[in-house]
Design an enzyme around this catalytic site. Structure first.
Site, PDB file in Angstrom:
ATOM      1  CB  SER A   1      -7.221  10.721  -2.868  1.00 17.26           C
ATOM      2  OG  SER A   1      -5.899  10.942  -2.466  1.00 17.26           O
TER       3      SER A   1
ATOM      4  CG  HIS B   1      -2.605  17.971  -8.710  1.00 12.01           C
ATOM      5  ND1 HIS B   1      -1.824  17.775  -7.592  1.00 12.01           N
ATOM      6  CD2 HIS B   1      -2.934  16.729  -9.154  1.00 12.01           C
ATOM      7  CE1 HIS B   1      -1.700  16.488  -7.359  1.00 12.01           C
ATOM      8  NE2 HIS B   1      -2.367  15.825  -8.289  1.00 12.01           N
TER       9      HIS B   1
ATOM     10  CE  LYS C   1      -4.010  14.452  -1.620  1.00 12.61           C
ATOM     11  NZ  LYS C   1      -3.320  13.191  -1.690  1.00 12.61           N
TER      12      LYS C   1
ATOM     13  CG  ASP D   1      -6.061  11.835   0.845  1.00 12.50           C
ATOM     14  OD1 ASP D   1      -6.594  10.943   0.168  1.00 12.50           O
ATOM     15  OD2 ASP D   1      -4.888  12.220   0.669  1.00 12.50           O
TER      16      ASP D   1
ATOM     17  NE  ARG E   1      -7.353   4.916  -2.399  1.00 10.26           N
ATOM     18  CZ  ARG E   1      -6.969   5.980  -3.090  1.00 10.26           C
ATOM     19  NH1 ARG E   1      -6.815   7.154  -2.488  1.00 10.26           N
ATOM     20  NH2 ARG E   1      -6.757   5.893  -4.381  1.00 10.26           N
TER      21      ARG E   1
HETATM   22  N1  URA Z   1      -2.402  10.871  -5.674  1.00 13.67           N
HETATM   23  C1  URA Z   1      -3.182  11.117  -4.588  1.00 13.67           C
HETATM   24  O1  URA Z   1      -3.003  12.121  -3.910  1.00 13.67           O
HETATM   25  N2  URA Z   1      -4.157  10.250  -4.298  1.00 13.67           N
HETATM   26  C2  URA Z   1      -4.404   9.131  -5.019  1.00 13.67           C
HETATM   27  O2  URA Z   1      -5.315   8.397  -4.701  1.00 13.67           O
HETATM   28  C3  URA Z   1      -3.577   8.882  -6.124  1.00 13.67           C
HETATM   29  C4  URA Z   1      -2.572   9.780  -6.447  1.00 13.67           C
END
Ligand code: URA
Length: 431
Positions: free
Chosen positions: A182, A81, A186, A160, A167
């Protein structure tokens, strides 16, 4: 349990119990907690933080809030990632490199966001490539070719999704516990046993300093390891765009040049390091042995073979990668000329990314269609000397977009009399 009590506790810097965090995420997911109470708790978390146990519980609950992919039939599953950048085509290179070493890279990637590019948009510039596959097919291709990269689908980490949307409009994005949970929720839901993170800092990244990037990386690595996944992170420079190409088909071509041993040094070094990290964590090999193996997979062409097979298995025209077919020609192009003599002492990568978006390589509004052939090829980067009037880049795209994109790109360059210090691409590894 009452949401007001949970908000009060966090407001007063009292740590939340696991049950309180579970109650919160369950109410976020089933929508029984209203947006205003979620916003209040998010702001309290942003201001007062969370300890490691709270962050791990929050992440695990978010990961379990929807589908969780079972990749256990596949061996040595690895996900990678990147926190996002400009010219970041590392997945197209590091994934086949790691797969050539025996890893299975079954990965869901994102689209471009703001000034940063996305792997799915890049892959869709390959004629026929399907970024949407059902899960059995996704696993079958990953098992057969060693890699399969698709777009996000299904119902992964819905908690999320709701928290991120809130957010975004309540000034609560910029919190390490919230960003780390967050991203990692994932990644955990996506099922890979090994997770390698590329956490970027600089003018083209979310985190502006290496120290902030390291703090985020450490939090994410702790979460991953706490959840039983082998997790490590490279902290890498995104003050300068990666490689020379920015834009979808342009970046695929540059990725092929790296896999053919002819790519730019910064991009090659980073991809070898990422693939080595993926292999080293998954197979428990030393870093030096892993780097040598990754370099060999690049030099002997085995990684390029993996990419061609994976592209073909996903319906893409692999002859675009070998040069037997050509990508669609850009609508037009314009040279961008230096306006000063001197060394390039700084590049604002965010502005480079914005110039690429203006050229048509990214989206300015949600419904914009990407122009796969649009983008920028840089001739000169940080540290190079240029003479006024010399072409420092070429912008590709529709004719009516070229002037605006070129103007934005010129704003990204700063010139000076002294050659600036070299910037290492890798700042640190966190394991
Ligand atoms: N990318 C995400 O998936 N979440 C965040 O909070 C910031 C960047």
């Amino acid at each position: 349990m009452r949401m007001t009590d949970i908000i009060e506790k966090k407001r007063d810097r009292i740590e939340l119990s696991d049950n309180e965090i579970k109650y919160f995420i369950s109410g976020v997911t089933d929508k029984s907690i209203p947006d205003y109470q979620i916003s209040a708790l998010l702001m309290a978390i942003l201001l007062n933080g969370m300890n490691k146990r709270e962050i791990l519980t929050l992440t695990l609950e978010m990961a379990k809030s929807g589908d969780v992919l079972d990749l256990s039939p596949l061996s040595h599953t690895v996900d990678k990632h990147s926190t996002g950048g400009v010219g970041d085509k590392t997945t197209l290179i590091a994934a086949p490199l790691a797969a050539a070493l025996g890893c299975t890279v079954a990965k869901m990637s994102g689209r471009g966001l703001g000034f940063t590019g996305g792997t799915v948009d890049k892959l869709e510039s390959i004629t026929g490539y399907k970024t949407s596959l059902d899960i059995p097919k996704f696993k079958e291709i990953a098992g057969k070719t060693g890699m399969c990269v698709v777009g996000q689908s299904g119902n992964f980490a819905p908690a999320d999704k709701r928290l991120y949307a809130i957010r975004d409009v309540t000034a609560t994005v910029n919190s390490i516990p919230l960003i780390a949970s967050s991203i990692m929720s994932k990644k955990l839901a996506a099922g890979a046993q090994t997770i390698v993170l590329d956490v970027k800092y600089g003018s083209g990244a979310f985190m502006k300093t290496p120290e902030d990037a390291e703090a985020l990386a450490r939090e994410m690595v702790e979460i991953g390891n706490g959840a039983g996944r082998n997790t490590s992170a490279l902290i890498t420079d995104m003050d300068i765009p990666l490689g020379f190409a920015i834009g979808n088909a342009l970046e695929v071509k540059e990725a092929v040049s790296v896999l053919s041993g002819k790519g730019p040094a910064d991009l090659t070094e980073l991809c070898v390091a990422l693939a080595a990290q993926m292999y080293s964590c998954s197979f428990k090999r030393s870093e030096s042995e892993s780097k040598a193996a990754a370099r060999a997979a690049l030099e002997n062409g085995s990684a390029f073979e993996v990419l061609k097979n994976a592209v073909s298995a996903q319906g893409g025209d692999e002859k675009l990668l070998t040069g037997e077919h050509s990508f669609a020609a850009p609508h037009g192009c314009k040279e961008v000329l230096a306006q000063n003599n001197g060394y390039i002492v700084h590049m604002n990568s965010e502005l480079v990314g914005k110039a690429a978006v203006i050229s048509g390589a990214g989206r300015e509004t949600l419904n914009d269609k990407i122009d796969p052939s649009a983008g920028i090829v840089l001739n000169k980067k940080y540290g190079d000397y240029v003479n006024a009037g010399e072409p420092i880049a070429i912008v590709y795209g529709k004719k009516e977009k070229l002037d605006d994109a070129a103007d934005e790109l010129l704003n990204a360059y700063s010139f000076g009399d002294k050659k600036p210090e070299n910037r290492p691409i890798i700042y640190k590894t966190v394991r």
